[in-house]
Structure formats: C-alpha cells, structure tokens
Design a protein around this motif. Structure first.
Motif, mmCIF file in Angstrom:
data_model
loop_
_atom_site.group_PDB
_atom_site.id
_atom_site.type_symbol
_atom_site.label_atom_id
_atom_site.label_comp_id
_atom_site.label_asym_id
_atom_site.label_seq_id
_atom_site.Cartn_x
_atom_site.Cartn_y
_atom_site.Cartn_z
ATOM 1 N N ARG A 1 5.671 11.368 5.922
ATOM 2 C CA ARG A 1 5.602 10.192 6.804
ATOM 3 C C ARG A 1 6.830 10.114 7.705
ATOM 4 O O ARG A 1 6.704 9.849 8.902
ATOM 5 N N ARG B 1 0.817 -1.204 0.000
ATOM 6 C CA ARG B 1 0.000 0.000 0.000
ATOM 7 C C ARG B 1 0.850 1.254 0.000
ATOM 8 O O ARG B 1 0.601 2.207 -0.737
ATOM 9 N N ASP B 2 1.889 1.271 0.863
ATOM 10 C CA ASP B 2 2.711 2.472 1.020
ATOM 11 C C ASP B 2 3.784 2.625 -0.054
ATOM 12 O O ASP B 2 4.390 3.682 -0.158
ATOM 13 N N SER B 3 4.033 1.563 -0.810
ATOM 14 C CA SER B 3 5.089 1.630 -1.826
ATOM 15 C C SER B 3 4.739 2.606 -2.938
ATOM 16 O O SER B 3 5.617 3.036 -3.687
ATOM 17 N N LEU C 1 3.475 5.543 -2.364
ATOM 18 C CA LEU C 1 3.504 6.905 -1.834
ATOM 19 C C LEU C 1 4.447 7.769 -2.657
ATOM 20 O O LEU C 1 5.503 7.320 -3.095
ATOM 21 N N THR C 2 4.066 9.008 -2.847
ATOM 22 C CA THR C 2 4.905 9.932 -3.593
ATOM 23 C C THR C 2 6.062 10.412 -2.716
ATOM 24 O O THR C 2 6.096 10.150 -1.512
ATOM 25 N N GLN D 1 4.771 12.508 0.069
ATOM 26 C CA GLN D 1 4.099 11.716 1.097
ATOM 27 C C GLN D 1 5.100 10.957 1.970
ATOM 28 O O GLN D 1 4.911 10.828 3.186
ATOM 29 N N GLN D 2 6.172 10.461 1.363
ATOM 30 C CA GLN D 2 7.194 9.753 2.136
ATOM 31 C C GLN D 2 7.916 10.713 3.081
ATOM 32 O O GLN D 2 8.217 10.364 4.224
ATOM 33 N N GLN E 1 9.866 0.510 5.525
ATOM 34 C CA GLN E 1 8.639 -0.198 5.161
ATOM 35 C C GLN E 1 8.960 -1.526 4.479
ATOM 36 O O GLN E 1 8.564 -1.785 3.347
#
Length: 251
Positions: free
Chosen positions: A43, A31-33, A35-36, A39-40, A61
C-alpha cells in the motif's frame, strides 16, 4: 479551494457532512488495520505513492481528529508492521515503507505541518461540496433530476479523496518548483562569486608581475633612450660635416 499564497482555505463546510466523512474514515481505518505487513508495504509503495503519501493521515490511516496519544499508538503499530527487521525477506522495500511512516508521524507532530495537512483535507471537501451544489444548480436550471452520484456517501468520499490528493500534489509541485528556483539562484550566485574571485586573483597576479618586472622595464627604457641619443648625435655630426671640394684639373 486555496487561500492567498497558494495554501488551502480554512474549513467552511456543513458540520453533518464533515462528521459523516470522519465516520467513513474511521471505517476505512478499521478495515485496513488488519492488513498484514506485506499488504501495508504494498500500500505504501504502490504506483503513485510519492503523491499518495503526501497526506500523512492517509499514510498512517488515522482520523484527522485523533489525539496525540492515538497518533503515537498508531505510529508504533504501523512502524512495527513495516519495520525492515520484521520483514527480512523484503528489507529494502520495508525500509522505504518505514521511512514513509516515520516521515508522516514526524509531520503530524509538527503543529504547522499538521495544520497544513488538515487545511488541505478541509479544502478538498469544501471544493467537492461546492461542485455538488453547482451540479445540482445546473440540473435544476435544466429541469432535470437533482440526483447525482455524489449523493452516495461512498462516491462523495472518493471524490473528496481524489480532490485532496490533487491539492497535496499541487502543493508539492509548487514546493519543488520553488526549491529548483532557489537552487538555481544559489548556483548563479556561487558562479558569480567564483568569477569575481578569479578576476581578483588575475588582477593580483598581474600587479605582482608588473612590480617584479618594473626594474627590468626601466633599464630597457634607459638603454633604448641612450641608443636613440647616440644615433641622433651621429646623424647630426654627419649632417654638419662639410662636403669635399673637388679639385679642378688644369690642362
């Protein structure tokens, strides 16, 4: 749970539960892979990140059971996403995010650090499993339904996540306390060294001054003695001088 010395205990959990946990971690990674970069960065720099980022697997992650090859591949992907050169509009924050990723990667390359992180994760899940058993035991004793929120895999995962973060934070706090104590001891030892050195310097200066003024003190003492001797002789002569005889007057 933690073993002696403040380190988390070794894993002692249901194999099926652990496999389910790993499966859920992989789902989160997938899901998180996507992320732009922005966004990373958000996070990795979110409030509380100084403690969230203590878990290197969480930072990257990645599955705790991932191979070194997979780890290297994941690091490359993450480092590219948050690299300052790729985020010209937010270079300062990107640099901090990149440093978090780089630190996590280096920790997982170090066998002892990686084992420590795995021990914390295992201890977190072991604690939650123990807590679930205790809850059900109390519910059974009270004659109530044995259904609890941790029966939901997602709720169980969140409980493990929270407990794992708590363990990482506790270990970090202890590390900082030890570091502060060591620093205080080093400072105290340094102050003692300086005090001893200054005392030795004062003693040398006093001895040097004592040697340089010795001749003057000897001459002064001799002069004092000579004056004292003359004064004493003068007093003695005055004492031995016969009194004057007064002549009687005749009428």
């Amino acid at each position: 749970m933690a073993a002696a010395g403040g380190e988390p205990s070794a894993p002692n959990m249901s194999e099926d539960l652990f496999k389910n946990f790993i499966s859920e971690v992989k789902q989160i990674e997938t899901r998180d892979s996507v992320l732009t970069s922005k966004q990373q960065i958000e996070r990795l720099l979110r409030p509380g990140s100084s403690y969230f980022n203590l878990n290197p697997f969480e930072v990257l992650q990645i599955d705790p059971e991932a191979s070194d090859t997979e780890l290297k591949k994941r690091f490359r992907a993450m480092s590219i996403l948050v690299h300052p050169d790729k985020n010209q509009d937010d270079q300062e924050r990107a640099q901090k995010a990149f440093e978090a990723v780089d630190k996590a990667y280096k920790n997982l390359l170090e066998p002892d650090q990686k084992k420590r992180a795995l021990d914390v994760i295992h201890a977190g899940q072991e604690y939650v499993e123990h807590m679930v058993k205790e809850k059900k035991k109390q519910l059974k004793k009270d004659g109530k339904s044995l259904d609890i929120e941790e029966d939901d895999p997602e709720m169980f995962r969140q409980a493990v996540y929270k407990q794992t973060m708590k363990l990482f934070a506790e270990l970090e706090i202890k590390r900082k306390e030890r570091e502060a104590k060591d620093m205080h001891e080093r400072k105290r030892a340094r102050e003692e060294e300086i005090e001893v050195a200054e005392k030795a310097k004062r003693d040398r200066e006093w001895q040097k001054n004592f040697e340089e003024t010795r001749d003057g003190r000897v001459d002064s003492w001799r002069t004092f003695q000579a004056k004292g001797k003359k004064t004493k002789e003068k007093k003695n002569r005055s004492f031995l001088k016969p009194p004057k005889v007064k002549m009687e007057q005749r009428e």
